[in-house]
Design an enzyme around this catalytic site. Structure first.
Site, mmCIF file in Angstrom:
data_model
loop_
_atom_site.group_PDB
_atom_site.id
_atom_site.type_symbol
_atom_site.label_atom_id
_atom_site.label_comp_id
_atom_site.label_asym_id
_atom_site.label_seq_id
_atom_site.Cartn_x
_atom_site.Cartn_y
_atom_site.Cartn_z
ATOM 1 N N LYS A 1 40.488 3.848 -16.089
ATOM 2 C CA LYS A 1 39.573 4.692 -17.370
ATOM 3 C C LYS A 1 40.697 5.732 -16.286
ATOM 4 O O LYS A 1 39.001 5.540 -15.542
ATOM 5 C CB LYS A 1 38.433 4.533 -17.402
ATOM 6 C CG LYS A 1 37.857 4.821 -18.746
ATOM 7 C CD LYS A 1 37.395 6.252 -18.426
ATOM 8 C CE LYS A 1 36.707 6.645 -17.800
ATOM 9 N NZ LYS A 1 37.218 8.751 -17.590
ATOM 10 N N GLY B 1 38.954 8.065 -22.066
ATOM 11 C CA GLY B 1 37.143 7.752 -22.294
ATOM 12 C C GLY B 1 36.328 8.752 -21.581
ATOM 13 O O GLY B 1 37.072 9.128 -20.520
ATOM 14 N N CYS C 1 40.313 15.551 -1.941
ATOM 15 C CA CYS C 1 39.693 14.565 -1.375
ATOM 16 C C CYS C 1 39.347 15.535 -0.118
ATOM 17 O O CYS C 1 38.595 14.800 0.793
ATOM 18 C CB CYS C 1 39.309 13.690 -2.033
ATOM 19 S SG CYS C 1 40.680 12.857 -1.734
#
Ligand code: NAD
Length: 472
Positions: free
Chosen positions: A170, A201, A279
């Protein structure tokens, strides 16, 4: 504008269940690029069921068979590298130079490293009267962010496949197009149906459905600490394994006697490339109080070379941030720093010159930042450098370790041994010594709130294995 309504499940593209959609926006122009389905819990269920059905057979293949497919994925990435780089420049706004070299080059290098690692990995070992088997962990749910969209996918999916796991991916809602491209590459690599599945999604629907799905045995998540925590809580209830790659607030520490000018210039690349959306960005520069003003002047000079502009221009070093929401958030942090008494060296909250359209933020340097300020503690995830002064190396260490995070960092010293000694006392998963290069085979991951588990290299493969011992 392309309109897609399908998900890659069970070895083919199938219509998505439900009618939710995600409009993909070009952050540099604010134009709509494409529409992809916002997959539902039913899509996740189909994908997890397909992954479960394929798992035992795929997990039982010999490593040589999996190696053939891994090589094909690597070759597919190489063959489509220009299309990949263009796609990420369009949907992420990352300058084409960085997109080609790092955002595309790094995942190619990572895929290649797993071809090498798998080729001589011992999945069985003898321990006294036991044979120890390193078996696939099962069905993996992979949830990835948008900031290094292909790298994060490859760093999870490729070692998981190498281990013999099957995967449901995902990807982040902002960058689904490169994920679809990756699915095409996997399809062309002729993996058996159901071994790899993609559901685009929203995190709140498809993401939570994947994290809570009973067929998923291991969740590999990269993203914010807040979402990582909620995924770990959900996984804890079902005793699922989790690997979490979360946020950071990394310190670049310049010890007295180090090459200050190089340390500051390299720091700028670590905080401004990818518009600060890394990050492992060095978002805090720590310098001795006697060199503080010199460092601030050097930072201002180096920052002036980062002129925000069109990411499709090969000369551009810094593009927009990914979304209007992120732009507003980063500008909000700059204002917060100024309100708390930080000094604006360069940058600021206004839109950069000649960037009326697009989600641009001025590359910003804040001086006189103190450790109690929010900008010194929280991850800004934008092109904002905070410069802090330390009194002596012990104070520098306390500042470096004085946040909730521990992902990366840098140490510069006159000699390598003192830099290493300092780095060993930092509570962080990776440290670059005197500008040492990023190594795609070295384990990557966090201490403290920056996460659990490691990606890349052999440790990255071992995340996707579980152990069985047979006694004779
Ligand atoms: P995010 O946590 O909002 O989203 C990451 C992914 O999680 C997306 O795919 C999103 O759809 C999904 N998601 C969101 N809510 C969810 C939920 N409740 N359940 C399941 N899935 C959900 O993070 P972001 O804003 O997309 O990414 C930025 C963050 O990622 C930063 O904090 C950054 O430091 C971190 N990051 C860490 C690493 C690392 O390796 N440590 C690498 C890249 C990014």
């Amino acid at each position: 504008m392309e309109v897609y309504n399908d998900q890659y499940i069970g070895g083919r593209w199938r219509p998505s269940v439900g009618d939710g959609v995600i409009t993909v926006i070009n952050p540099a122009t604010e134009d709509s690029l494409a529409v992809v389905p916002a997959g539902s819990a039913a899509d996740i269920d189909s994908a997890a069921t397909a992954a479960r059905a394929a798992q035992r057979t795929w997990g039982a293949t010999d490593p040589g068979t999996r190696l053939i497919h891994l090589k094909a994925i690597h070759e597919g990435l190489v063959a489509r590298r220009h299309e990949i780089a263009d796609t990420m420049t369009a949907e992420l706004g990352v300058p084409i130079g960085f997109s080609t070299e790092i955002q595309t080059g790094l995942p190619i290098a990572v895929a290649d490293s797993y071809v090498e690692i798998l080729a001589d990995y011992e999945f069985t070992e003898k321990v006294g009267n036991s044979t120890v088997y390193h078996e696939p962990a099962g069905v993996v749910g992979a949830i990835t962010p948008w900031n290094y969209p292909l790298h994060q996918i490859v760093a999870k999916v490729v070692p998981a496949l190498a281990a013999g796991c099957t995967v449901v991916l995902k990807p982040a809602e902002n960058t689904p197009l490169v994920a679809r491209l990756f699915a095409r590459i996997v399809h062309e690599a002729a993996l058996p149906a159901g071994v790899f599945n993609l559901v685009t999604g929203l995190g709140s629907e498809a993401g939570t459905a994947l994290a809570g799905h009973p067929q998923v045995e291991l969740l590999s998540f990269t993203g914010s600490t807040a979402v990582g925590r909620s995924i770990a809580e959900l996984a804890g209830r079902d005793i699922k394994r989790v690997a979490l790659e979360l946020g950071g607030k990394s310190a670049n520490v310049v010890l007295p006697g180090a090459d200050l000018a190089t340390a500051v210039t390299v720091n700028m690349a670590y905080i401004f490339s990818n518009s600060g959306q890394s990050c492992n960005a060095w978002s805090r520069l720590l310098v001795h109080q006697d060199q503080y003003e010199e460092a601030v002047t050097l930072a201002a000079e180096a920052a002036s070379t980062y002129v925000p502009g069109d990411p499709t221009d090969p000369e551009t070093l810094i593009g927009p941030v990914v979304s209007a929401r992120r732009r507003d958030r980063v500008r909000g942090y700059i204002q917060l720093g100024l309100d708390a008494g930080a000094r604006l060296v360069t940058g600021g909250v206004e839109a950069p010159a000649n960037c009326e359209r697009g989600f641009y933020v001025r590359p910003t340097v804040l001086a006189d930042v103190t450790p109690d300020m929010t900008v010194a503690q929280e991850e800004i995830f934008g092109p904002v450098l905070c410069v802090l002064a330390y009194r002596d190396p012990e104070h520098a260490l306390a500042l470096a370790n004085g946040t909730a995070y521990g992902l990366a960092g840098g140490v510069w010293a006159a000699d390598e041994q003192s830099a290493i000694a300092f780095a060993r006392r930092m509570d962080t998963g990776q440290v670059h010594i005197n500008g040492g290069r990023f190594n795609p085979q070295a384990p990557f991951g966090g201490y403290k709130n920056s996460g659990v588990g490691r990606e890349l290299g052999r440790q990255g493969l071992e995340e996707f294995l579980r152990t069985k011992s047979l006694q004779f």
